[in-house]
Design a protein around this motif. Structure first.
Motif, PDB file in Angstrom:
ATOM      1  N   GLU A  98       0.836  -1.211   0.000  1.00  0.00           N
ATOM      2  CA  GLU A  98       0.000   0.000   0.000  1.00  0.00           C
ATOM      3  C   GLU A  98       0.867   1.256   0.000  1.00  0.00           C
ATOM      4  O   GLU A  98       0.562   2.229  -0.697  1.00  0.00           O
ATOM      5  N   GLU A  99       1.947   1.208   0.767  1.00  0.00           N
ATOM      6  CA  GLU A  99       2.843   2.361   0.811  1.00  0.00           C
ATOM      7  C   GLU A  99       3.514   2.573  -0.548  1.00  0.00           C
ATOM      8  O   GLU A  99       3.645   3.709  -1.022  1.00  0.00           O
ATOM      9  N   LEU A 100       3.920   1.496  -1.180  1.00  0.00           N
ATOM     10  CA  LEU A 100       4.520   1.586  -2.516  1.00  0.00           C
ATOM     11  C   LEU A 100       3.522   2.196  -3.500  1.00  0.00           C
ATOM     12  O   LEU A 100       3.864   3.061  -4.319  1.00  0.00           O
ATOM     13  N   GLU A 101       2.275   1.775  -3.403  1.00  0.00           N
ATOM     14  CA  GLU A 101       1.217   2.312  -4.263  1.00  0.00           C
ATOM     15  C   GLU A 101       1.017   3.809  -3.995  1.00  0.00           C
ATOM     16  O   GLU A 101       0.934   4.608  -4.929  1.00  0.00           O
ATOM     17  N   ARG A 102       0.979   4.157  -2.722  1.00  0.00           N
ATOM     18  CA  ARG A 102       0.790   5.557  -2.347  1.00  0.00           C
ATOM     19  C   ARG A 102       1.935   6.427  -2.880  1.00  0.00           C
ATOM     20  O   ARG A 102       1.712   7.482  -3.490  1.00  0.00           O
ATOM     21  N   LEU A 103       3.167   5.946  -2.684  1.00  0.00           N
ATOM     22  CA  LEU A 103       4.332   6.700  -3.151  1.00  0.00           C
ATOM     23  C   LEU A 103       4.290   6.878  -4.675  1.00  0.00           C
ATOM     24  O   LEU A 103       4.638   7.940  -5.197  1.00  0.00           O
ATOM     25  N   SER A 104       3.853   5.816  -5.379  1.00  0.00           N
ATOM     26  CA  SER A 104       3.822   5.852  -6.846  1.00  0.00           C
ATOM     27  C   SER A 104       2.858   6.900  -7.377  1.00  0.00           C
ATOM     28  O   SER A 104       2.970   7.345  -8.518  1.00  0.00           O
ATOM     29  N   GLN A 105       1.869   7.248  -6.548  1.00  0.00           N
ATOM     30  CA  GLN A 105       0.858   8.233  -6.966  1.00  0.00           C
ATOM     31  C   GLN A 105       1.215   9.653  -6.520  1.00  0.00           C
ATOM     32  O   GLN A 105       0.611  10.619  -6.996  1.00  0.00           O
ATOM     33  N   ASP A 106       2.156   9.777  -5.593  1.00  0.00           N
ATOM     34  CA  ASP A 106       2.473  11.070  -4.992  1.00  0.00           C
ATOM     35  C   ASP A 106       3.261  11.939  -5.983  1.00  0.00           C
ATOM     36  O   ASP A 106       4.371  11.590  -6.380  1.00  0.00           O
ATOM     37  N   PRO A 107       2.693  13.084  -6.389  1.00  0.00           N
ATOM     38  CA  PRO A 107       3.368  13.935  -7.385  1.00  0.00           C
ATOM     39  C   PRO A 107       4.783  14.346  -6.957  1.00  0.00           C
ATOM     40  O   PRO A 107       5.688  14.413  -7.807  1.00  0.00           O
ATOM     41  N   ALA A 108       4.961  14.611  -5.667  1.00  0.00           N
ATOM     42  CA  ALA A 108       6.284  15.033  -5.193  1.00  0.00           C
ATOM     43  C   ALA A 108       7.293  13.889  -5.347  1.00  0.00           C
ATOM     44  O   ALA A 108       8.438  14.104  -5.748  1.00  0.00           O
ATOM     45  N   VAL A 109       6.849  12.673  -5.045  1.00  0.00           N
ATOM     46  CA  VAL A 109       7.731  11.502  -5.196  1.00  0.00           C
ATOM     47  C   VAL A 109       8.043  11.273  -6.671  1.00  0.00           C
ATOM     48  O   VAL A 109       9.194  11.021  -7.054  1.00  0.00           O
ATOM     49  N   ARG A 110       7.023  11.392  -7.503  1.00  0.00           N
ATOM     50  CA  ARG A 110       7.220  11.170  -8.940  1.00  0.00           C
ATOM     51  C   ARG A 110       8.191  12.188  -9.549  1.00  0.00           C
ATOM     52  O   ARG A 110       8.918  11.884 -10.489  1.00  0.00           O
ATOM     53  N   ALA A 111       8.190  13.390  -9.001  1.00  0.00           N
ATOM     54  CA  ALA A 111       9.057  14.449  -9.536  1.00  0.00           C
ATOM     55  C   ALA A 111      10.472  14.371  -8.970  1.00  0.00           C
ATOM     56  O   ALA A 111      11.394  15.020  -9.462  1.00  0.00           O
TER      57      ALA A 111
END
Lengths: 299, 299
Positions: free
Chosen positions: A69-82
């Motif tokens: 779930e945390e991996l999924e959440r991080l994958s959606q987080d714009p700040a993480v993606r950037a």
């Protein structure tokens, strides 16, 4: 004394123009003792011989679920993606890896510093340990790529300045790894020989080598000899299992056409007594999110 | 009556624009009886359920050796290399496949007509059989490519005009197939469902589809459902072993980064009562070295 010698003589030369060569390992594999726990003598002995060990149930199913779930959440987080520490596949725009994930996420910080994890690394390395690299990986099905044979230590020595072989990796599976979906393959016993690689390290080699090995790729003749001598072990295991393997294991993985993806948490521990210096065969160290320059003990 | 129906109605429509669909198999899997030999009832039953069977020692080590030598000889023969039936890899100039090899080579003609081979095909198909396709394959190590999921029957029906599911393939291994060097993978039980594929067949589709599937590729949703329902069997075996599998098995193989190559003799038998007609979804039949138009019984 070792310190002085190292400054004068690199015992693990690589990325040289004269070609490939095999150098016997100059360091122990297991630095701690069975009395230190949690591993018993026979488990340590197996690690010493094969260069890896497997823990069928290192974390609970509930923990696996929370990590996914945390991996999924991080994958959606714009700040993480950037973030520059996040690797996104161009074609599909999906997150493939997040580096230094123990500083990006509390959930992954906790498992990276959990006694079940750190005490195992401490025992193998016979000292306090720090996190040299951490990441979560998501490898898709339906054609996920392979990862060619390599020794991690060769890269960490050449490009990060890791002096000696006193580091260990732990991969915690978040999905079932079967023989068919591109599991980790290790040539057992290969960790006792260092394959010096040919060619100079290009500037910013890490940007391509995170995806595919360029400089630091062993030659086919050495790989044939290794495979004939050692064979190939295919490391399968259920979600929640963990693999620990020595920094100098020759390892790789095939691609994956099955519908079943693979994801894992990947943690590299180095002994605090083996902290990185200047790179041995690169113009400058890789960024610290790939090879840490902060040697604060984990746990 | 069947003949008349077929002319009016294709029971296995494919390459249609309306998308993918799953159609239950309209034909038996095993057409012969246990009393016909050489397979006993339980072996036939296993083939019926899984869609494949394995023969650990179909040919002797001496035969394997002679096949490998013949493959080597053919690979060096300038006339064979220049033949349109030979597939040569551009980059390395190595021979990858030789089609219609039972007409190119006496050695391979003998094994293709050997009673150990033909009687097994006859029993499964319940009639005399002919060779719809034959080839030898050489797949290199150190990064040999994958082969994506597909049903052979879909292609043979669409492009060769094979009316019904009454064909069987035999792959005789000339090298050891382990889990790590890209062995055949089959979704057991998938042969009972026909996946109709999307899109029209391009002109001369076979030239690209021999290397990689284009038209005739199943969709990811169907593959996910199949994999969840059936699982994936990894078919390993020593040199000299053989795999027989039904024409409608969903199968594929991963790439191979190991130093160990794979080679095999591949024979497709079709029932003489199921001889190919006009293609069901292509402008013209593929060349006869890929899909035979000569229906003379083998053996």
């Amino acid at each position: 004394m070792t310190e002085v010698l190292e400054r004068h003589q690199d015992v693990y030369p690589t990325r040289v123009s004269e070609g490939f060569s095999a150098i016997p390992r100059q360091d122990p594999v297991v630095w701690g003792n069975a009395t230190d726990g949690p591993f018993d003598a026979s488990t340590l002995d197996g690690f010493d011989r094969r260069g890896y060990l497997m823990e069928p149930d290192l974390v609970t199913p509930a923990e696996v679920q929370s990590f996914r779930e945390e991996l999924e959440r991080l994958s959606q987080d714009p700040a993480v993606r950037a973030d520059e520490r996040t690797v996104i596949e161009k074609e599909t725009q999906e997150v493939r890896s997040i580096f230094e994930v123990h500083t990006v996420s509390d959930v992954f910080a906790r498992i990276a510093n959990d006694p079940r994890v750190v005490n195992r690394a401490r025992q193998i390395l016979g000292s306090d340990v720090y996190i040299h690299q951490s990441r979560v990986n998501f490898k898709p099905g339906f054609g996920g790529g392979d990862f060619y044979w390599h020794s991690d230590f060769e890269t960490w020595h050449a490009e990060d300045g890791m002096p000696r072989m006193r580091a260990v990796s732990m991969s915690i599976s978040l999905t079932d790894n079967d023989t068919f979906n591109g599991p980790l393959m290790i040539m057992p016993g290969s960790h006792r020989t260092y394959v010096s690689c040919e060619g100079e390290t290009p500037e910013d080699n890490y940007q391509s080598s995170l995806v595919m090995q360029g400089a630091g790729t062993p030659d086919e003749e050495s790989l044939e000899k290794f495979a004939d001598a050692h064979g190939i072990d295919v490391l399968t295991g259920d979600a929640g299992s963990a693999i620990m393997f020595d920094c100098n294991c020759m390892h790789g993985s095939n691609g994956n056409i099955t519908p079943f993806p693979r994801s894992n948490v990947f943690l590299v521990f180095n002994s605090v007594e083996n902290a990185c210096t200047e790179p041995f065969a690169a113009p400058k160290p890789r960024p610290s999110f790939v090879g840490a320059r902060d040697f604060t003990p984990a746990g």
